[in-house]
Design a protein around this motif. Structure first.
Motif, PDB file in Angstrom:
ATOM      1  N   LEU A  38       0.837  -1.199   0.000  1.00  0.00           N
ATOM      2  CA  LEU A  38       0.000   0.000   0.000  1.00  0.00           C
ATOM      3  C   LEU A  38       0.869   1.245   0.000  1.00  0.00           C
ATOM      4  CD1 LEU A  38      -2.701  -0.897   2.694  1.00  0.00           C
ATOM      5  CD2 LEU A  38      -2.797  -1.239   0.240  1.00  0.00           C
ATOM      6  N   VAL A  39       0.642   2.107  -0.966  1.00  0.00           N
ATOM      7  CA  VAL A  39       1.355   3.370  -1.078  1.00  0.00           C
ATOM      8  C   VAL A  39       0.347   4.470  -0.755  1.00  0.00           C
ATOM      9  CG1 VAL A  39       2.582   4.918  -2.634  1.00  0.00           C
ATOM     10  CG2 VAL A  39       2.910   2.436  -2.834  1.00  0.00           C
ATOM     11  N   LEU A  40       0.571   5.161   0.359  1.00  0.00           N
ATOM     12  CA  LEU A  40      -0.343   6.216   0.799  1.00  0.00           C
ATOM     13  C   LEU A  40       0.407   7.528   0.958  1.00  0.00           C
ATOM     14  CD1 LEU A  40      -2.289   4.256   3.582  1.00  0.00           C
ATOM     15  CD2 LEU A  40      -2.979   4.630   1.215  1.00  0.00           C
ATOM     16  N   PRO A  41       0.226   8.468   0.027  1.00  0.00           N
ATOM     17  CA  PRO A  41       0.843   9.786   0.207  1.00  0.00           C
ATOM     18  C   PRO A  41       0.212  10.511   1.392  1.00  0.00           C
ATOM     19  CG  PRO A  41      -0.294   9.632  -1.931  1.00  0.00           C
ATOM     20  CD  PRO A  41      -0.525   8.357  -1.200  1.00  0.00           C
ATOM     21  N   ALA A  42       0.952  11.409   2.012  1.00  0.00           N
ATOM     22  CA  ALA A  42       0.433  12.187   3.146  1.00  0.00           C
ATOM     23  C   ALA A  42      -0.917  12.797   2.779  1.00  0.00           C
ATOM     24  CB  ALA A  42       1.423  13.276   3.524  1.00  0.00           C
ATOM     25  N   GLY A  43      -1.876  12.659   3.691  1.00  0.00           N
ATOM     26  CA  GLY A  43      -3.216  13.198   3.476  1.00  0.00           C
ATOM     27  C   GLY A  43      -4.181  12.233   2.810  1.00  0.00           C
ATOM     28  N   LYS A  44      -3.674  11.136   2.242  1.00  0.00           N
ATOM     29  CA  LYS A  44      -4.542  10.152   1.580  1.00  0.00           C
ATOM     30  C   LYS A  44      -5.398   9.441   2.616  1.00  0.00           C
ATOM     31  CE  LYS A  44      -5.877   7.081  -1.560  1.00  0.00           C
ATOM     32  NZ  LYS A  44      -6.588   7.357  -2.773  1.00  0.00           N
ATOM     33  N   GLN A  45      -6.684   9.336   2.318  1.00  0.00           N
ATOM     34  CA  GLN A  45      -7.612   8.666   3.229  1.00  0.00           C
ATOM     35  C   GLN A  45      -8.215   7.460   2.524  1.00  0.00           C
ATOM     36  OE1 GLN A  45     -10.328  11.267   5.180  1.00  0.00           O
ATOM     37  NE2 GLN A  45     -10.899   9.694   6.632  1.00  0.00           N
ATOM     38  N   VAL A  46      -8.291   6.364   3.247  1.00  0.00           N
ATOM     39  CA  VAL A  46      -8.991   5.169   2.782  1.00  0.00           C
ATOM     40  C   VAL A  46     -10.253   5.086   3.632  1.00  0.00           C
ATOM     41  CG1 VAL A  46      -8.911   2.660   2.536  1.00  0.00           C
ATOM     42  CG2 VAL A  46      -6.829   4.017   2.159  1.00  0.00           C
ATOM     43  N   PRO A  47     -11.439   5.207   3.010  1.00  0.00           N
ATOM     44  CA  PRO A  47     -12.688   5.209   3.777  1.00  0.00           C
ATOM     45  C   PRO A  47     -12.877   3.916   4.575  1.00  0.00           C
ATOM     46  CG  PRO A  47     -13.083   5.826   1.480  1.00  0.00           C
ATOM     47  CD  PRO A  47     -11.665   5.345   1.574  1.00  0.00           C
ATOM     48  N   SER A  48     -13.663   4.017   5.612  1.00  0.00           N
ATOM     49  CA  SER A  48     -13.940   2.855   6.453  1.00  0.00           C
ATOM     50  C   SER A  48     -14.553   1.729   5.627  1.00  0.00           C
ATOM     51  CB  SER A  48     -14.883   3.244   7.593  1.00  0.00           C
ATOM     52  OG  SER A  48     -15.044   2.150   8.464  1.00  0.00           O
ATOM     53  N   HIS A  49     -14.036   0.530   5.861  1.00  0.00           N
ATOM     54  CA  HIS A  49     -14.515  -0.671   5.184  1.00  0.00           C
ATOM     55  C   HIS A  49     -14.143  -1.856   6.066  1.00  0.00           C
ATOM     56  CE1 HIS A  49     -10.290  -0.379   4.079  1.00  0.00           C
ATOM     57  NE2 HIS A  49     -10.315  -1.668   3.810  1.00  0.00           N
ATOM     58  N   ALA A  50     -14.603  -3.029   5.715  1.00  0.00           N
ATOM     59  CA  ALA A  50     -14.268  -4.238   6.470  1.00  0.00           C
ATOM     60  C   ALA A  50     -13.843  -5.322   5.494  1.00  0.00           C
ATOM     61  CB  ALA A  50     -15.451  -4.702   7.303  1.00  0.00           C
ATOM     62  N   GLU A  65      -2.907   6.912  10.618  1.00  0.00           N
ATOM     63  CA  GLU A  65      -3.981   6.751  11.601  1.00  0.00           C
ATOM     64  C   GLU A  65      -4.879   5.625  11.123  1.00  0.00           C
ATOM     65  OE1 GLU A  65      -5.023  11.170  13.389  1.00  0.00           O
ATOM     66  OE2 GLU A  65      -6.475  10.153  12.116  1.00  0.00           O
ATOM     67  N   VAL A  66      -5.192   4.717  12.033  1.00  0.00           N
ATOM     68  CA  VAL A  66      -6.142   3.652  11.735  1.00  0.00           C
ATOM     69  C   VAL A  66      -7.374   3.923  12.585  1.00  0.00           C
ATOM     70  CG1 VAL A  66      -6.549   1.163  11.680  1.00  0.00           C
ATOM     71  CG2 VAL A  66      -4.222   2.057  11.324  1.00  0.00           C
ATOM     72  N   GLN A  67      -8.515   4.167  11.918  1.00  0.00           N
ATOM     73  CA  GLN A  67      -9.761   4.444  12.630  1.00  0.00           C
ATOM     74  C   GLN A  67     -10.501   3.118  12.834  1.00  0.00           C
ATOM     75  OE1 GLN A  67      -9.882   6.359   9.305  1.00  0.00           O
ATOM     76  NE2 GLN A  67      -8.654   8.018  10.098  1.00  0.00           N
ATOM     77  N   LEU A  68     -10.790   2.827  14.113  1.00  0.00           N
ATOM     78  CA  LEU A  68     -11.452   1.578  14.507  1.00  0.00           C
ATOM     79  C   LEU A  68     -12.590   1.882  15.470  1.00  0.00           C
ATOM     80  CD1 LEU A  68      -8.192  -0.358  15.377  1.00  0.00           C
ATOM     81  CD2 LEU A  68      -9.649  -0.849  13.432  1.00  0.00           C
ATOM     82  N   ASP A  69     -13.801   1.633  15.071  1.00  0.00           N
ATOM     83  CA  ASP A  69     -14.954   1.794  15.970  1.00  0.00           C
ATOM     84  C   ASP A  69     -14.928   3.116  16.751  1.00  0.00           C
ATOM     85  OD1 ASP A  69     -15.996  -0.713  15.258  1.00  0.00           O
ATOM     86  OD2 ASP A  69     -14.685  -1.701  16.709  1.00  0.00           O
ATOM     87  N   GLY A  70     -14.657   4.224  16.091  1.00  0.00           N
ATOM     88  CA  GLY A  70     -14.643   5.519  16.757  1.00  0.00           C
ATOM     89  C   GLY A  70     -13.346   5.836  17.465  1.00  0.00           C
ATOM     90  N   ASN A  71     -12.422   4.895  17.535  1.00  0.00           N
ATOM     91  CA  ASN A  71     -11.106   5.125  18.140  1.00  0.00           C
ATOM     92  C   ASN A  71     -10.075   5.311  17.039  1.00  0.00           C
ATOM     93  OD1 ASN A  71     -11.912   4.718  20.889  1.00  0.00           O
ATOM     94  ND2 ASN A  71     -12.039   2.532  20.444  1.00  0.00           N
ATOM     95  N   VAL A  72      -8.994   5.978  17.379  1.00  0.00           N
ATOM     96  CA  VAL A  72      -7.901   6.171  16.435  1.00  0.00           C
ATOM     97  C   VAL A  72      -6.638   5.559  17.024  1.00  0.00           C
ATOM     98  CG1 VAL A  72      -6.443   7.889  15.291  1.00  0.00           C
ATOM     99  CG2 VAL A  72      -8.896   8.285  15.485  1.00  0.00           C
TER     100      VAL A  72
END
Length: 111
Positions: A38-50, A65-72
């Motif tokens: 995975l190549v993620l430039p600064a500011g790139k967001q991957v929307p929540s998925h499962a 940052e990994v967003q998990l159930d409202g936590n970061v």
């Protein structure tokens, strides 16, 4: 960049890949496992998925940052995170980041 999937026993040089691959790509896909770069430039967001099966995210470079159930959770270089199947998660690259994602694929039926 189109890469050939690695075959059994093949060595993949991640250090060289870091300088070559400018976008996300699959390194390996077999019957029971998939590995993505995975190549993620600064500011790139991957929307929540499962993902339906277990997976790991290993940060090779940068901060995410990994967003998990409202936590970061912060994932930095040289750290790895396990996610159980079905856990919703999103990503936000705080710096240019490179991650190795390993997904356990569902067992295929042979009967």
């Amino acid at each position: 960049m189109a890469l050939t999937h690695a075959s059994s026993g093949q060595v993949v040089n991640l250090g060289a890949l870091d300088g070559q691959a400018t976008e996300t790509c699959a390194l390996l896909k077999a019957r029971d496992i998939e590995i993505m770069w995975l190549v993620l430039p600064a500011g790139k967001q991957v929307p929540s998925h499962a993902v339906s099966t277990s997976m790991t995210l290993q940060c090779m470079r940068g901060k995410v940052e990994v967003q998990l159930d409202g936590n970061v959770k912060l994932l930095e270089a040289d750290q790895v995170m396990y996610l159980a199947g079905g856990v919703p998660h999103g990503l936000l690259a705080l710096e240019d980041a490179r991650l190795l994602m390993t997904i356990v694929l569902p067992a295929s039926r042979t009967d």
